[in-house]
Motif scaffolding. Structure first.
Motif, mmCIF file in Angstrom:
data_model
loop_
_atom_site.group_PDB
_atom_site.id
_atom_site.type_symbol
_atom_site.label_atom_id
_atom_site.label_comp_id
_atom_site.label_asym_id
_atom_site.label_seq_id
_atom_site.Cartn_x
_atom_site.Cartn_y
_atom_site.Cartn_z
ATOM 1 N N HIS A 41 -39.887 -37.737 17.564
ATOM 2 C CA HIS A 41 -40.911 -37.920 16.549
ATOM 3 C C HIS A 41 -42.260 -37.416 17.043
ATOM 4 O O HIS A 41 -43.030 -36.814 16.304
ATOM 5 N N ALA A 42 -42.549 -37.644 18.338
ATOM 6 C CA ALA A 42 -43.801 -37.150 18.904
ATOM 7 C C ALA A 42 -43.872 -35.636 18.829
ATOM 8 O O ALA A 42 -44.919 -35.058 18.615
ATOM 9 N N GLU A 43 -42.749 -34.987 19.000
ATOM 10 C CA GLU A 43 -42.696 -33.529 18.972
ATOM 11 C C GLU A 43 -42.979 -32.959 17.586
ATOM 12 O O GLU A 43 -43.434 -31.838 17.446
ATOM 13 N N SER A 44 -42.752 -33.790 16.536
ATOM 14 C CA SER A 44 -42.828 -33.257 15.182
ATOM 15 C C SER A 44 -44.228 -32.821 14.783
ATOM 16 O O SER A 44 -44.392 -32.125 13.787
ATOM 17 N N ALA A 45 -45.255 -33.201 15.537
ATOM 18 C CA ALA A 45 -46.607 -32.771 15.214
ATOM 19 C C ALA A 45 -46.710 -31.261 15.187
ATOM 20 O O ALA A 45 -47.486 -30.697 14.435
ATOM 21 N N LEU A 80 -51.161 -26.546 17.966
ATOM 22 C CA LEU A 80 -51.075 -25.372 18.838
ATOM 23 C C LEU A 80 -51.020 -25.772 20.304
ATOM 24 O O LEU A 80 -50.201 -25.241 21.075
ATOM 25 N N ASP A 81 -51.892 -26.687 20.701
ATOM 26 C CA ASP A 81 -51.902 -27.130 22.096
ATOM 27 C C ASP A 81 -50.552 -27.723 22.502
ATOM 28 O O ASP A 81 -50.049 -27.473 23.604
ATOM 29 N N GLU A 82 -49.956 -28.504 21.613
ATOM 30 C CA GLU A 82 -48.663 -29.113 21.912
ATOM 31 C C GLU A 82 -47.564 -28.054 22.019
ATOM 32 O O GLU A 82 -46.700 -28.117 22.901
ATOM 33 N N ALA A 83 -47.595 -27.079 21.116
ATOM 34 C CA ALA A 83 -46.584 -26.015 21.163
ATOM 35 C C ALA A 83 -46.720 -25.200 22.443
ATOM 36 O O ALA A 83 -45.717 -24.862 23.093
ATOM 37 N N ARG A 84 -47.935 -24.894 22.836
ATOM 38 C CA ARG A 84 -48.153 -24.154 24.080
ATOM 39 C C ARG A 84 -47.673 -24.953 25.280
ATOM 40 O O ARG A 84 -46.983 -24.428 26.163
ATOM 41 N N ALA A 85 -48.027 -26.267 25.315
ATOM 42 C CA ALA A 85 -47.644 -27.113 26.442
ATOM 43 C C ALA A 85 -46.133 -27.275 26.539
ATOM 44 O O ALA A 85 -45.583 -27.427 27.633
ATOM 45 N N ALA A 86 -45.459 -27.202 25.399
ATOM 46 C CA ALA A 86 -43.997 -27.321 25.390
ATOM 47 C C ALA A 86 -43.309 -26.004 25.734
ATOM 48 O O ALA A 86 -42.075 -25.940 25.784
ATOM 49 N N GLY A 87 -44.095 -24.961 25.957
ATOM 50 C CA GLY A 87 -43.519 -23.671 26.325
ATOM 51 C C GLY A 87 -42.884 -22.912 25.176
ATOM 52 O O GLY A 87 -42.026 -22.047 25.393
ATOM 53 N N VAL A 88 -43.298 -23.205 23.954
ATOM 54 C CA VAL A 88 -42.748 -22.510 22.785
ATOM 55 C C VAL A 88 -43.182 -21.043 22.808
ATOM 56 O O VAL A 88 -44.339 -20.724 23.109
ATOM 57 N N ALA A 89 -42.280 -20.146 22.501
ATOM 58 C CA ALA A 89 -42.607 -18.719 22.448
ATOM 59 C C ALA A 89 -43.649 -18.477 21.357
ATOM 60 O O ALA A 89 -43.508 -18.991 20.234
#
Length: 420
Positions: A41-45, A80-89
């Motif tokens: 659920h935290a990831e869903s942001a 965006l910050d969360e996606a970058r921190a998660a290593g998303v392409a």
């Protein structure tokens, strides 16, 4: 035209001109004080914003690029910050990234993105229409190396003037400026020998035969087309300028990795970063090429083919009346007047032998007159800064057709030269 790589039809013509979310243990829960939230659920942001298409990248609708994305810079930036921190392409969050910088761009331009919808008509969009060009000049005055935004502000003034000319006359059936121009051409055509008349470009003959039938509904349709193209250009170009202003080269390099920018665009930004005179000139050419030959080329095609003959009449009238507020630039009819011959007879017509809606001839005018004169201006900052700092309202007033109409009609009647 959705923006992943900048356009549906690529035509480069530059030759010859040069808070991290951390999960504990097995990643099952994220502890926030006394509350436990599932990690998924935290990831869903940000997960809900991945792999979204840019469905409004062509500027034809209201709001941003995809209705699933918020219009709040804080929310977008956090995702965006969360996606970058998660290593998303980056390509998976391309539309999210583009939307973030678009929201920043409209905020800085004092434009309400949620309300910006060309389909709502002229009255609802006229303030935004002007503000776009005010913002181009603001960007250039804050960042003198942003050559393209300065050119967009100066050249855009002529189109903005024409846009408001149409607003003035759209509520009256006679459409005076347009009809007077069409009537003058019709009168001159009646006195032209048939052998020469048949050789005149179709746009001139069409203006003389169909221009007097132009209606307020035609003008309203054309204004909507201009508003769509204007928003399309802003969506494509201004976010990258704001990304560079806020984050430097890293801002635009991320857009490149995401596929929002293509090779041509990132080359321009690398040249701007290097800051050499040649590179700044080439960057201006590349960005102008992107604007004219990638972003709106198809939309000009659709506009010229719309409303029966009237789409073509209106794009040609825009060509006649359009002259950018760049010192030394020639009006289209002076740059490329129409000259025809038939046997011993010749006719010189002070009307352009091209239509701005046509790609090749538009690009010829831009690269052989408009852009060179503008780059000459940029090379002399003492001259360029006052021109670019002039209030847009003054540029708008100077370009109005009804103010310039007596001179245009005078040029027609004295410059239509027949020799035998």
């Amino acid at each position: 035209m959705a923006h992943g790589n900048g356009g549906s039809r690529r035509r480069t013509r530059t030759a010859g001109f040069r808070g991290i979310v951390r999960t504990a243990g097995l990643g099952i829960v994220l502890t926030l004080g006394l509350m436990s939230v599932p990690a998924a659920h935290a990831e869903s942001a940000y997960a809900a914003y991945l792999d979204l298409p840019s469905i409004n990248g062509d500027g034809s609708g209201g709001g941003g690029l995809n209705p699933a994305l918020p219009l709040d810079a804080g929310e977008l930036g956090a995702a965006l910050d969360e996606a970058r921190a998660a290593g998303v392409a980056p390509r998976r969050y391309a539309t999210l990234l583009h939307q973030y910088w678009l929201v920043v761009a409209t905020r800085n331009a004092d434009i309400d993105l949620a309300a910006w919808d060309p389909r709502r008509g002229v009255a609802a969009n006229s303030g935004t229409f002007t503000q776009v060009y005010v913002n181009y000049l603001r960007l250039n005055n804050a960042h003198p190396d942003y050559y393209w935004t300065g050119l967009a502000g100066l050249a855009g003034g002529s189109f903005a003037s024409g846009f408001f000319d149409m607003s003035d006359v759209a509520s009256i059936v006679s459409v005076p400026g347009m009809h007077q121009l069409g009537g003058a051409v019709a009168d001159l055509l009646r006195g032209t020998p048939p052998d020469l008349l048949n050789r005149l470009p179709g746009d001139i003959r069409l203006l003389g035969t169909a221009g007097e039938r132009l209606t307020a509904a035609d003008l309203s349709w054309y204004q909507t087309r201009l508003m769509i193209m204007q928003k399309h250009i802003f969506i494509d170009q201004v976010p990258m300028h704001e990304a560079y202003a806020a984050a430097g080269p890293a801002g635009v390099e991320e857009m490149y990795r995401a596929g929002v920018l293509d090779d041509n665009a990132i080359t321009a930004w690398r040249e701007i970063a290097a800051g050499t005179p040649w590179g700044l000139n080439d960057a201006a050419l590349r960005m102008t090429d992107r604007e004219q030959n990638q972003i709106i080329a198809d939309q000009w095609d659709v506009t010229a083919q719309g409303r029966g003959d009237m789409g073509r009449v209106m794009t040609y009238v825009s060509t006649i009346a359009g002259k950018a507020a760049v010192p030394g630039v020639l009006a289209p009819g002076v740059f490329a007047p129409t000259t025809i011959t038939a046997g011993a007879m010749s006719l010189r017509v002070p009307l352009p032998d091209f239509d701005w809606a046509d790609r090749d001839t538009r690009w010829n005018y831009i690269t052989h007159d408009l852009l060179p004169r503008y780059l000459e201006l940029c090379a002399n900052p003492a001259m360029a800064r006052p021109v670019l700092a002039e209030p847009f309202s003054a540029k708008l007033a100077d370009g109005r057709l009804l103010v310039r109409l007596p001179d245009l009609l005078g040029d027609l009647t004295t410059g239509w030269q027949l020799t035998a």
